[in-house]
Scaffold this active site. Structure first.
Site, PDB file in Angstrom:
ATOM      1  N   HIS A 106       0.851  -1.187   0.000  1.00  0.00           N
ATOM      2  CA  HIS A 106       0.000   0.000   0.000  1.00  0.00           C
ATOM      3  C   HIS A 106       0.887   1.237   0.000  1.00  0.00           C
ATOM      4  O   HIS A 106       1.683   1.444   0.919  1.00  0.00           O
ATOM      5  CB  HIS A 106      -0.934  -0.013   1.213  1.00  0.00           C
ATOM      6  CG  HIS A 106      -1.993  -1.064   1.110  1.00  0.00           C
ATOM      7  ND1 HIS A 106      -2.538  -1.688   2.201  1.00  0.00           N
ATOM      8  CD2 HIS A 106      -2.602  -1.592   0.011  1.00  0.00           C
ATOM      9  CE1 HIS A 106      -3.454  -2.564   1.782  1.00  0.00           C
ATOM     10  NE2 HIS A 106      -3.505  -2.520   0.456  1.00  0.00           N
TER      11      HIS A 106
ATOM     12  N   GLU B 146       0.350  -4.240  11.558  1.00  0.00           N
ATOM     13  CA  GLU B 146      -0.163  -2.897  11.246  1.00  0.00           C
ATOM     14  C   GLU B 146       0.532  -1.971  12.227  1.00  0.00           C
ATOM     15  O   GLU B 146       0.099  -1.813  13.374  1.00  0.00           O
ATOM     16  CB  GLU B 146      -1.683  -2.849  11.419  1.00  0.00           C
ATOM     17  CG  GLU B 146      -2.452  -3.781  10.494  1.00  0.00           C
ATOM     18  CD  GLU B 146      -2.744  -3.167   9.129  1.00  0.00           C
ATOM     19  OE1 GLU B 146      -2.235  -2.059   8.844  1.00  0.00           O
ATOM     20  OE2 GLU B 146      -3.482  -3.799   8.351  1.00  0.00           O
TER      21      GLU B 146
HETATM   22  O1  0X9 Z   1      -6.825  -4.091   4.369  1.00  0.00           O
HETATM   23  C1  0X9 Z   1      -5.647  -4.437   4.294  1.00  0.00           C
HETATM   24  O2  0X9 Z   1      -5.110  -4.800   3.262  1.00  0.00           O
HETATM   25  C2  0X9 Z   1      -4.802  -4.424   5.561  1.00  0.00           C
HETATM   26  N1  0X9 Z   1      -5.059  -3.241   6.335  1.00  0.00           N
HETATM   27  S1  0X9 Z   1      -4.567  -1.766   5.750  1.00  0.00           S
HETATM   28  O3  0X9 Z   1      -5.106  -0.744   6.628  1.00  0.00           O
HETATM   29  N2  0X9 Z   1      -2.981  -1.667   5.856  1.00  0.00           N
HETATM   30  O4  0X9 Z   1      -4.980  -1.647   4.395  1.00  0.00           O
HETATM   31  C3  0X9 Z   1      -5.164  -5.620   6.421  1.00  0.00           C
HETATM   32  C4  0X9 Z   1      -5.109  -6.927   5.720  1.00  0.00           C
HETATM   33  C5  0X9 Z   1      -5.246  -8.046   6.709  1.00  0.00           C
HETATM   34  N3  0X9 Z   1      -6.176  -9.043   6.277  1.00  0.00           N
HETATM   35  C6  0X9 Z   1      -7.472  -9.070   6.682  1.00  0.00           C
HETATM   36  N4  0X9 Z   1      -7.923  -8.271   7.578  1.00  0.00           N
HETATM   37  N5  0X9 Z   1      -8.262  -9.978   6.146  1.00  0.00           N
HETATM   38 ZN    ZN Z   2      -1.943  -1.651   4.123  1.00  0.00          ZN
END
Ligand code: 0X9
Ligand code: ZN
Ligand code: CA
Ligand code: CA
Ligand code: CA
Length: 498
Positions: free
Chosen positions: A181, A380
């Site tokens: 990201h 995170e």
């Molecule tokens: O949404 C994402 O890709 C991740 N969070 S972010 O805020 N960095 O974008 C978390 C991905 C972890 N996987 C799941 N929660 N299923």
């Molecule tokens: Zn992310």
């Protein structure tokens, strides 16, 4: 916690001014419960943080999306207007002070924590830092190599840190990647910091020395160079909020979420993963449609990673599989064992991403785990106050907070012997008091919290006390299988001198 945000609020531009750049995005806090979650998720907004236990979501919205949010009837509050400008001004008003004494990378140009984007390294600087590491430590780190090009033709660099770094040896392999990201540069800084720890501490710190000698540590600092470079072009001082890659989806819509494009249960459902190209969680036209993910899956398939971190920000979470559905993986006991040891360092919340945060399919750790059996997590890094672009003075402290957590993840990629307890027995008169001239025997309860069998575990008893005589300084406790316990078969022994 909300007040400091309000002080930095800046007015939105009038709606009738024609825009050449993307519309401003605001940080909104939303009160949401498991019962009302559907009202939020049906809008397909950019949810940066979700904590259903605290009934709290942090959502990034345009003015137009803010109006949609109002129709849901959910309680919400705009806490930062124009988030990118807020981050940029925060970075500009906190010009850092150079690396603290005793920290790593002060010798780099620019020094660690003093990169060109509000303290964060730019894409070019990441490449240069990898070159500088190689030039200074040619026996510990490979020259940077490209695993393939991004959509816009930029190389995706990786390096190997190990003894004989130019040779793919038969040592346990672990992986650390960051910047899937584009708006999460602190993950890259944590990744580079861990590399600097290994390089600078080799030969003095026993853990760094052990890891370099007994692991192959593969680091990929920027999986999404196009998105990261786009953020630099739009916000040269940092603060850019672009998340996806720069795929032209047609119809004026850009970007695929690289953490939704992995080919394991890709597109399983629409929870946290979208088929809408405008969405921040757009999963792409097909599984592994994006060249960045094709490069990553080829790279991953060519090796055998025991453990992996795909580093993101923010929320102080340490997320494990599964992501695609609210389920625990079959070997949850292994995740839980390593995850507990790792998060004991930083106090982050550990659990399956789908349960701790939200469901999402096509994510990195589901691919690592489901396709390759790798123990894989997504940390995170950082709090809500840190956000996507923490203040410059936070770059080093967030990296330090997680240094030992990264070390332990790399240790868990091989045999990792952790001492659990020590039994000390009076074998003289047996009354339990340790008296002069009495022999004492010691047995260590040990745990292999790593993914690889420890073929030999040797114990050595030493003491600097003149009142002890070591009578049996050596014992063996090996082998100990992965995720199993053991102890020395014959005790270590000593006597208490007059
Ligand atoms: O949404 C994402 O890709 C991740 N969070 S972010 O805020 N960095 O974008 C978390 C991905 C972890 N996987 C799941 N929660 N299923
Ligand atoms: Zn992310
Ligand atoms: Ca090696
Ligand atoms: Ca190897
Ligand atoms: Ca006694």
């Amino acid at each position: 916690m909300i007040l400091p945000f309000l002080l930095a609020a800046v007015p939105a531009l009038p709606q009738d001014v024609p825009r050449l750049t993307a519309p401003a995005q605001h940080m909104v806090h939303v009160e949401v419960t498991p019962r009302t979650l559907r009202r939020l998720t049906s809008l397909d907004l950019d949810v940066a943080k979700l904590d259903l236990v605290a009934s709290h979501a942090e959502v990034i919205v345009t003015e137009e999306e803010l109006a949609q949010l109002a129709t849901t009837g959910l309680n919400h509050q705009v806490v930062i207007r124009d988030l990118a400008t807020y981050y940029a001004e925060r970075l500009a008003s906190d010009p850092g002070s150079g690396p603290a004494a005793g920290s790593y990378g002060g010798w780099l140009s620019p020094p660690f924590g003093n990169g060109g984007m509000g303290g964060y390294y730019t894409l070019n600087q990441i490449g240069s830092v990898l070159d500088q590491m190689r030039a200074s430590y040619p026996n510990l780190i490979s020259a940077k190599q490209s695993m393939g090009n991004s959509l816009e033709g930029r190389p995706i660099w990786w390096v190997r840190i190990s003894d004989n770094p130019d040779t793919d040896e038969n040592e346990p392999e672990v992986r650390f990647d960051s910047l899937h990201h584009a708006r999460e540069p602190q993950g890259m800084q944590c990744n580079l910091w861990f590399m600097l720890y290994l390089l600078e501490e080799y030969g003095s710190d026993p853990l760094a020395t052990y890891l370099v000698d007994n692991r192959e540590i593969y680091c990929v600092p920027c999986v999404n160079p196009d998105g990261y470079e786009y953020n630099r072009q739009q916000n040269p001082g940092g603060g850019g909020l672009w998340r996806k890659n720069r795929r032209n989806n047609g119809g004026g819509s850009f970007g695929v979420d690289l953490n939704r494009n992995y080919p394991y249960n890709w597109g399983y459902d629409n929870n946290g993963s979208s088929s809408n190209p405008d969405s921040e969680t757009y999963r792409g036209a097909s599984a592994a449609s994006e060249p960045e993910i094709q490069a990553m899956t080829a790279f991953i398939s060519a090796r055998d990673f025991e453990t992996a971190l795909s580093i993101h920000t923010y929320g102080n979470y340490w997320l494990a599989p599964w992501g695609f559905d609210e389920q625990y993986p079959g070997n949850w006991n292994h995740y839980d064992e390593v995850g507990a040891l790792v998060t004991a360092v930083n106090g982050y919340e550990h659990g399956p991403g789908s349960i701790v945060l939200y469901e999402a399919n096509g994510v990195t750790f589901d691919y690592d785990h489901g396709q390759h059996g790798t123990l894989s997590w997504t940390p995170e890094i950082g709090s809500s106050n840190d956000g996507f672009w923490p203040s410059q003075s936070r770059i080093i402290s967030l990296a330090q907070d997680n240094e030992l957590a990264f070390i332990r993840t790399a240790l868990a990629g091989g045999p990792w012997i952790v001492g659990e307890s020590l039994s000390v027995v009076d074998v003289g008169d047996g009354d339990g008091d340790f008296e002069v001239n009495e022999p004492v025997e010691l047995t260590a309860m040990l745990r292999n919290s790593g993914t690889v069998e420890a073929s030999t575990v040797d114990l050595t008893l030493t003491s600097s006390s003149p009142w002890l005589s070591i009578t049996q300084p050596n014992a063996s406790a090996g082998p100990i299988s992965s995720f199993s316990s053991g102890a020395n078969a014959l005790p270590l022994a000593m006597g208490i001198l007059p």
